[in-house]
Design a protein around this motif. Structure first.
Motif, PDB file in Angstrom:
ATOM      1  N   PRO A  78       0.786  -1.232   0.000  1.00 30.66           N
ATOM      2  CA  PRO A  78       0.000   0.000   0.000  1.00 30.66           C
ATOM      3  C   PRO A  78       0.819   1.284   0.000  1.00 30.66           C
ATOM      4  O   PRO A  78       0.327   2.327  -0.401  1.00 30.66           O
ATOM      5  N   THR A  79       2.089   1.258   0.411  1.00 37.37           N
ATOM      6  CA  THR A  79       2.906   2.470   0.429  1.00 37.37           C
ATOM      7  C   THR A  79       3.711   2.648  -0.850  1.00 37.37           C
ATOM      8  O   THR A  79       4.478   3.596  -0.956  1.00 37.37           O
ATOM      9  N   LYS A  80       3.557   1.751  -1.812  1.00 40.40           N
ATOM     10  CA  LYS A  80       4.389   1.779  -3.006  1.00 40.40           C
ATOM     11  C   LYS A  80       4.136   3.013  -3.872  1.00 40.40           C
ATOM     12  O   LYS A  80       5.068   3.657  -4.321  1.00 40.40           O
ATOM     13  N   HIS A  81       2.879   3.370  -4.108  1.00 42.13           N
ATOM     14  CA  HIS A  81       2.564   4.449  -5.032  1.00 42.13           C
ATOM     15  C   HIS A  81       2.259   5.767  -4.341  1.00 42.13           C
ATOM     16  O   HIS A  81       1.747   6.672  -4.964  1.00 42.13           O
ATOM     17  N   ILE A  82       2.562   5.890  -3.076  1.00 38.16           N
ATOM     18  CA  ILE A  82       2.321   7.128  -2.346  1.00 38.16           C
ATOM     19  C   ILE A  82       3.603   7.951  -2.355  1.00 38.16           C
ATOM     20  O   ILE A  82       4.675   7.454  -2.022  1.00 38.16           O
ATOM     21  N   SER A  83       3.489   9.199  -2.735  1.00 40.77           N
ATOM     22  CA  SER A  83       4.682  10.036  -2.838  1.00 40.77           C
ATOM     23  C   SER A  83       5.209  10.422  -1.460  1.00 40.77           C
ATOM     24  O   SER A  83       4.519  10.295  -0.443  1.00 40.77           O
ATOM     25  N   PHE A  84       6.419  10.922  -1.451  1.00 41.03           N
ATOM     26  CA  PHE A  84       7.047  11.341  -0.196  1.00 41.03           C
ATOM     27  C   PHE A  84       6.252  12.474   0.444  1.00 41.03           C
ATOM     28  O   PHE A  84       6.071  12.517   1.652  1.00 41.03           O
ATOM     29  N   LYS A  85       5.766  13.392  -0.381  1.00 42.90           N
ATOM     30  CA  LYS A  85       4.994  14.519   0.138  1.00 42.90           C
ATOM     31  C   LYS A  85       3.712  14.039   0.817  1.00 42.90           C
ATOM     32  O   LYS A  85       3.345  14.525   1.889  1.00 42.90           O
ATOM     33  N   ASN A  86       3.051  13.059   0.213  1.00 44.66           N
ATOM     34  CA  ASN A  86       1.835  12.537   0.818  1.00 44.66           C
ATOM     35  C   ASN A  86       2.103  11.780   2.100  1.00 44.66           C
ATOM     36  O   ASN A  86       1.300  11.817   3.032  1.00 44.66           O
ATOM     37  N   ARG A  87       3.246  11.075   2.157  1.00 45.08           N
ATOM     38  CA  ARG A  87       3.558  10.318   3.365  1.00 45.08           C
ATOM     39  C   ARG A  87       3.994  11.205   4.520  1.00 45.08           C
ATOM     40  O   ARG A  87       3.782  10.878   5.665  1.00 45.08           O
ATOM     41  N   THR A  88       4.619  12.338   4.219  1.00 41.48           N
ATOM     42  CA  THR A  88       5.152  13.188   5.290  1.00 41.48           C
ATOM     43  C   THR A  88       4.324  14.442   5.538  1.00 41.48           C
ATOM     44  O   THR A  88       4.625  15.195   6.451  1.00 41.48           O
ATOM     45  N   GLY A  89       3.290  14.654   4.744  1.00 48.54           N
ATOM     46  CA  GLY A  89       2.479  15.869   4.886  1.00 48.54           C
ATOM     47  C   GLY A  89       1.827  16.004   6.244  1.00 48.54           C
ATOM     48  O   GLY A  89       1.693  17.111   6.776  1.00 48.54           O
ATOM     49  N   ALA A  90       1.410  14.891   6.834  1.00 46.09           N
ATOM     50  CA  ALA A  90       0.760  14.939   8.145  1.00 46.09           C
ATOM     51  C   ALA A  90       1.710  15.416   9.230  1.00 46.09           C
ATOM     52  O   ALA A  90       1.267  15.959  10.248  1.00 46.09           O
ATOM     53  N   TYR A  91       2.999  15.227   9.049  1.00 48.02           N
ATOM     54  CA  TYR A  91       3.972  15.647  10.055  1.00 48.02           C
ATOM     55  C   TYR A  91       4.524  17.046   9.772  1.00 48.02           C
ATOM     56  O   TYR A  91       4.901  17.757  10.686  1.00 48.02           O
ATOM     57  N   MET A  92       4.570  17.434   8.490  1.00 45.22           N
ATOM     58  CA  MET A  92       5.087  18.755   8.148  1.00 45.22           C
ATOM     59  C   MET A  92       4.036  19.840   8.379  1.00 45.22           C
ATOM     60  O   MET A  92       4.364  20.949   8.778  1.00 45.22           O
ATOM     61  N   GLU A  93       2.783  19.535   8.104  1.00 40.39           N
ATOM     62  CA  GLU A  93       1.674  20.455   8.360  1.00 40.39           C
ATOM     63  C   GLU A  93       0.664  19.708   9.228  1.00 40.39           C
ATOM     64  O   GLU A  93      -0.321  19.156   8.734  1.00 40.39           O
ATOM     65  N   PRO A  94       0.894  19.683  10.539  1.00 37.60           N
ATOM     66  CA  PRO A  94       0.099  18.778  11.380  1.00 37.60           C
ATOM     67  C   PRO A  94      -1.335  19.214  11.656  1.00 37.60           C
ATOM     68  O   PRO A  94      -2.143  18.385  12.035  1.00 37.60           O
ATOM     69  N   PHE A  95      -1.683  20.467  11.458  1.00 36.77           N
ATOM     70  CA  PHE A  95      -3.024  20.920  11.819  1.00 36.77           C
ATOM     71  C   PHE A  95      -3.856  21.209  10.573  1.00 36.77           C
ATOM     72  O   PHE A  95      -3.396  21.870   9.642  1.00 36.77           O
ATOM     73  N   THR A  96      -5.073  20.703  10.575  1.00 37.35           N
ATOM     74  CA  THR A  96      -5.980  20.929   9.454  1.00 37.35           C
ATOM     75  C   THR A  96      -7.216  21.676   9.936  1.00 37.35           C
ATOM     76  O   THR A  96      -7.661  21.506  11.072  1.00 37.35           O
ATOM     77  N   LEU A  97      -7.734  22.490   9.059  1.00 39.67           N
ATOM     78  CA  LEU A  97      -8.949  23.253   9.331  1.00 39.67           C
ATOM     79  C   LEU A  97     -10.115  22.541   8.672  1.00 39.67           C
ATOM     80  O   LEU A  97     -10.030  22.131   7.518  1.00 39.67           O
ATOM     81  N   ASP A  98     -11.193  22.390   9.423  1.00 41.24           N
ATOM     82  CA  ASP A  98     -12.411  21.789   8.889  1.00 41.24           C
ATOM     83  C   ASP A  98     -13.548  22.765   9.106  1.00 41.24           C
ATOM     84  O   ASP A  98     -13.779  23.211  10.235  1.00 41.24           O
ATOM     85  N   VAL A  99     -14.241  23.132   8.037  1.00 45.73           N
ATOM     86  CA  VAL A  99     -15.345  24.088   8.100  1.00 45.73           C
ATOM     87  C   VAL A  99     -16.601  23.387   7.620  1.00 45.73           C
ATOM     88  O   VAL A  99     -16.604  22.775   6.548  1.00 45.73           O
ATOM     89  N   PHE A 100     -17.652  23.462   8.416  1.00 48.03           N
ATOM     90  CA  PHE A 100     -18.934  22.875   8.038  1.00 48.03           C
ATOM     91  C   PHE A 100     -20.004  23.952   8.116  1.00 48.03           C
ATOM     92  O   PHE A 100     -20.168  24.601   9.145  1.00 48.03           O
ATOM     93  N   ILE A 101     -20.726  24.132   7.022  1.00 48.49           N
ATOM     94  CA  ILE A 101     -21.775  25.147   6.964  1.00 48.49           C
ATOM     95  C   ILE A 101     -23.066  24.475   6.514  1.00 48.49           C
ATOM     96  O   ILE A 101     -23.103  23.834   5.464  1.00 48.49           O
TER      97      ILE A 101
END
Length: 189
Positions: A73-96
């Motif tokens: 499952p990790t074969k086709h995932i890019s480095f950016k996708n694998r490390t994005g959760a650690y480089m930008e750890p906080f996400t904004l979620d908006v529900f309207i």
């Protein structure tokens, strides 16, 4: 009584008066399974039962996946996708919705909500005329930015959902958060 009559007819046969000769036996149809090339052919176990909706590995009933499962499952995932959760750890979620507006900052790795603001909470609900208009969106952005700064969060990333467009009320919430000191990176496809 019927059981006794059928028992006599079945055991003795019709025409059993001739010294007990069995001339004709009644034929009862009993459905049987037939063997063909070593396999039993019969009806499936259930009609729209759980077995009909299981995946190949007998897990996840009532779900379907498009395409084949990857062995690695990790074969086709890019480095950016694998490390994005650690480089930008906080996400904004908006529900309207039609009735209220809510926004939250979530830590990606631990899935903990760091700051939450919504127009359904008692303290915010009393101060607003309407809970779903543009001034309510601006107020939610300001309150969320204050609560994020209290939790030492100064950056976040935002990716709108597939059905959401980055305009109107959603843009007002994000712009209000940016104006109040939180750096939000917006990723549009």
């Amino acid at each position: 009584m019927l059981k006794q009559v059928l028992g006599k007819v079945f055991n003795k046969g019709i025409g059993g008066a001739n010294g007990g000769e069995r001339i004709l036996r009644p034929f009862f149809y009993i459905p049987t399974r037939s063997l063909h090339q070593g396999q039993v052919h019969c009806a499936p176990r259930s009609f729209f039962g759980v077995e009909d909706f299981l995946d190949d590995d007998n897990s996840r009933p009532y779900t379907y996946q498009k395409g084949k499962k990857s062995k690695n499952p990790t074969k086709h995932i890019s480095f950016k996708n694998r490390t994005g959760a650690y480089m930008e750890p906080f996400t904004l979620d908006v529900f309207i919705s039609k009735r209220f507006v809510s926004a939250s900052l979530t830590h990606r790795v631990t899935s903990k909500q760091v700051a939450v603001a919504g127009t359904n909470s008692k303290d915010i609900k009393a101060a607003l005329k309407s809970r779903s208009d543009i001034p309510a969106c601006l107020a939610i952005g300001r309150i969320l930015a204050d609560r994020a700064r209290e939790a030492d969060v100064y950056t976040a990333s935002y990716t709108p959902r597939e059905r959401d467009k980055f305009e109107g009320k959603i843009r007002a919430v994000v712009q209000s958060i940016i104006d109040n000191g939180i750096d939000v990176k917006v990723y549009l496809d």
